[in-house]
Design a protein around this motif. Sequence first.
Motif, PDB file in Angstrom:
ATOM      1  N   TYR A   1       5.587  56.648  12.732  1.00 47.86           N
ATOM      2  CA  TYR A   1       5.618  57.930  13.445  1.00 47.86           C
ATOM      3  C   TYR A   1       5.921  57.695  14.926  1.00 47.86           C
ATOM      4  O   TYR A   1       5.383  56.772  15.544  1.00 47.86           O
ATOM      5  CB  TYR A   1       4.274  58.649  13.300  1.00 47.86           C
ATOM      6  CG  TYR A   1       3.954  58.968  11.860  1.00 47.86           C
ATOM      7  CD1 TYR A   1       4.323  60.192  11.290  1.00 47.86           C
ATOM      8  CD2 TYR A   1       3.327  58.026  11.052  1.00 47.86           C
ATOM      9  CE1 TYR A   1       4.052  60.470   9.961  1.00 47.86           C
ATOM     10  CE2 TYR A   1       3.058  58.293   9.722  1.00 47.86           C
ATOM     11  CZ  TYR A   1       3.429  59.517   9.177  1.00 47.86           C
ATOM     12  OH  TYR A   1       3.173  59.780   7.860  1.00 47.86           O
TER      13      TYR A   1
ATOM     14  N   GLU B   1      16.325  56.785   9.882  1.00 46.39           N
ATOM     15  CA  GLU B   1      16.404  58.172   9.401  1.00 46.39           C
ATOM     16  C   GLU B   1      15.080  58.869   9.636  1.00 46.39           C
ATOM     17  O   GLU B   1      14.011  58.241   9.609  1.00 46.39           O
ATOM     18  CB  GLU B   1      16.766  58.215   7.910  1.00 46.39           C
ATOM     19  CG  GLU B   1      15.770  57.552   6.998  1.00 46.39           C
ATOM     20  CD  GLU B   1      16.226  57.574   5.542  1.00 46.39           C
ATOM     21  OE1 GLU B   1      15.382  57.839   4.680  1.00 46.39           O
ATOM     22  OE2 GLU B   1      17.422  57.307   5.275  1.00 46.39           O
ATOM     23  N   CYS B   2      15.156  60.166   9.920  1.00 47.75           N
ATOM     24  CA  CYS B   2      13.958  60.977  10.072  1.00 47.75           C
ATOM     25  C   CYS B   2      13.505  61.378   8.674  1.00 47.75           C
ATOM     26  O   CYS B   2      14.270  61.987   7.911  1.00 47.75           O
ATOM     27  CB  CYS B   2      14.279  62.201  10.924  1.00 47.75           C
ATOM     28  SG  CYS B   2      12.825  62.917  11.702  1.00 47.75           S
TER      29      CYS B   2
ATOM     30  N   GLU C   1      11.012  63.336   7.748  1.00 50.78           N
ATOM     31  CA  GLU C   1      10.425  64.671   7.534  1.00 50.78           C
ATOM     32  C   GLU C   1      11.195  65.709   8.336  1.00 50.78           C
ATOM     33  O   GLU C   1      11.716  65.400   9.398  1.00 50.78           O
ATOM     34  CB  GLU C   1       8.963  64.681   7.985  1.00 50.78           C
ATOM     35  CG  GLU C   1       8.091  63.848   7.056  1.00 50.78           C
ATOM     36  CD  GLU C   1       6.629  63.830   7.522  1.00 50.78           C
ATOM     37  OE1 GLU C   1       6.364  64.279   8.659  1.00 50.78           O
ATOM     38  OE2 GLU C   1       5.794  63.371   6.766  1.00 50.78           O
TER      39      GLU C   1
ATOM     40  N   PHE D   1      14.437  62.811  18.429  1.00 45.43           N
ATOM     41  CA  PHE D   1      13.188  62.762  17.656  1.00 45.43           C
ATOM     42  C   PHE D   1      12.027  63.296  18.498  1.00 45.43           C
ATOM     43  O   PHE D   1      11.889  62.965  19.685  1.00 45.43           O
ATOM     44  CB  PHE D   1      12.852  61.336  17.225  1.00 45.43           C
ATOM     45  CG  PHE D   1      13.797  60.760  16.199  1.00 45.43           C
ATOM     46  CD1 PHE D   1      14.645  61.560  15.466  1.00 45.43           C
ATOM     47  CD2 PHE D   1      13.812  59.384  15.958  1.00 45.43           C
ATOM     48  CE1 PHE D   1      15.512  61.035  14.522  1.00 45.43           C
ATOM     49  CE2 PHE D   1      14.666  58.843  15.015  1.00 45.43           C
ATOM     50  CZ  PHE D   1      15.519  59.664  14.296  1.00 45.43           C
TER      51      PHE D   1
ATOM     52  N   ALA E   1       7.143  62.796  14.709  1.00 47.55           N
ATOM     53  CA  ALA E   1       8.124  62.755  13.616  1.00 47.55           C
ATOM     54  C   ALA E   1       7.967  61.455  12.829  1.00 47.55           C
ATOM     55  O   ALA E   1       7.759  60.382  13.404  1.00 47.55           O
ATOM     56  CB  ALA E   1       9.531  62.871  14.163  1.00 47.55           C
ATOM     57  N   ARG E   2       8.092  61.553  11.516  1.00 48.12           N
ATOM     58  CA  ARG E   2       8.048  60.360  10.671  1.00 48.12           C
ATOM     59  C   ARG E   2       9.462  59.773  10.585  1.00 48.12           C
ATOM     60  O   ARG E   2      10.417  60.485  10.280  1.00 48.12           O
ATOM     61  CB  ARG E   2       7.538  60.722   9.277  1.00 48.12           C
ATOM     62  CG  ARG E   2       7.397  59.505   8.367  1.00 48.12           C
ATOM     63  CD  ARG E   2       6.901  59.913   7.003  1.00 48.12           C
ATOM     64  NE  ARG E   2       6.990  58.794   6.069  1.00 48.12           N
ATOM     65  CZ  ARG E   2       6.932  58.931   4.743  1.00 48.12           C
ATOM     66  NH1 ARG E   2       6.804  60.131   4.214  1.00 48.12           N
ATOM     67  NH2 ARG E   2       7.023  57.874   3.961  1.00 48.12           N
ATOM     68  N   VAL E   3       9.564  58.484  10.863  1.00 52.78           N
ATOM     69  CA  VAL E   3      10.870  57.828  10.943  1.00 52.78           C
ATOM     70  C   VAL E   3      10.853  56.526  10.148  1.00 52.78           C
ATOM     71  O   VAL E   3       9.874  55.775  10.188  1.00 52.78           O
ATOM     72  CB  VAL E   3      11.234  57.526  12.426  1.00 52.78           C
ATOM     73  CG1 VAL E   3      12.516  56.728  12.521  1.00 52.78           C
ATOM     74  CG2 VAL E   3      11.371  58.828  13.212  1.00 52.78           C
TER      75      VAL E   3
ATOM     76  N   TYR F   1      21.190  59.846  18.054  1.00 51.32           N
ATOM     77  CA  TYR F   1      20.418  60.515  16.998  1.00 51.32           C
ATOM     78  C   TYR F   1      18.916  60.412  17.295  1.00 51.32           C
ATOM     79  O   TYR F   1      18.176  61.400  17.240  1.00 51.32           O
ATOM     80  CB  TYR F   1      20.765  59.852  15.664  1.00 51.32           C
ATOM     81  CG  TYR F   1      19.969  60.306  14.465  1.00 51.32           C
ATOM     82  CD1 TYR F   1      19.799  61.659  14.176  1.00 51.32           C
ATOM     83  CD2 TYR F   1      19.404  59.376  13.592  1.00 51.32           C
ATOM     84  CE1 TYR F   1      19.079  62.069  13.058  1.00 51.32           C
ATOM     85  CE2 TYR F   1      18.691  59.769  12.473  1.00 51.32           C
ATOM     86  CZ  TYR F   1      18.537  61.124  12.218  1.00 51.32           C
ATOM     87  OH  TYR F   1      17.814  61.510  11.109  1.00 51.32           O
ATOM     88  N   ALA F   2      18.456  59.208  17.658  1.00 50.34           N
ATOM     89  CA  ALA F   2      17.031  58.977  17.886  1.00 50.34           C
ATOM     90  C   ALA F   2      16.520  59.714  19.123  1.00 50.34           C
ATOM     91  O   ALA F   2      15.334  60.045  19.212  1.00 50.34           O
ATOM     92  CB  ALA F   2      16.762  57.482  18.033  1.00 50.34           C
TER      93      ALA F   2
END
Length: 208
Positions: A117, A205-206, A208, A165, A169-171, A161-162
């Motif tokens: 997270y 990747e995210c 959630e 976040f 957030a769960r990653v 992309y990151a």
Amino acid sequence: MSEKMIENNKVSVIGEIISGFTFSHEVFGEGFYMVDVAVNRLSEQADVIPLMISERLIDVEANYIGCTMEALGQFRSYNRHEGTKNRLVLSIFVREIHFLEEFTDYTKTNQIFLDGYICKAPIYRKTPLGREIADLLLAVNRPYGKSDYIPCIAWGRNARYASGFEVGARVKVWGRVQSREYTKKLSETECEKRIAYEVSVSKLECAE
């Protein structure tokens, strides 16, 4: 330890042992020791990565310098008190070790997967040459309410992309463990060279 907890933090490295064993700590009569392993990159540079190994896995009195070893385990952190400050110390907690006669496939020398997270806002920046970078701090849960705090660094499209976040957030992250030397300013006249350890992200990747 539950299998689910082990699955969210998996690392394997293959490299050459370059130090002796130094005592770290003891838990319920079991001693844990630190040893350094040099893990080659494709660029022919090497990352020097600290391993934490139980005396029940290996003879810590023996000299293994120059031996090639595969270590499987988890990337862990703890806070070390230095004066009035805490310093995040990272190492690979080893669960399995295998000695290898020779090894040639350097694409598989250093692999990590984390499922955690975001615990502080990502820091996105560009280098003077225009390369995009994002720094992330991932909290990866362990049993008994503990967590490991793992710095990660993403590049290019992954960095962009990151950067979006949100905290909490769960990653999921795939990459490699790397070492990086930096200079810490201790005072106006005093500096100290230190080594930072982090995950260089190849995919994320995210969840959630």
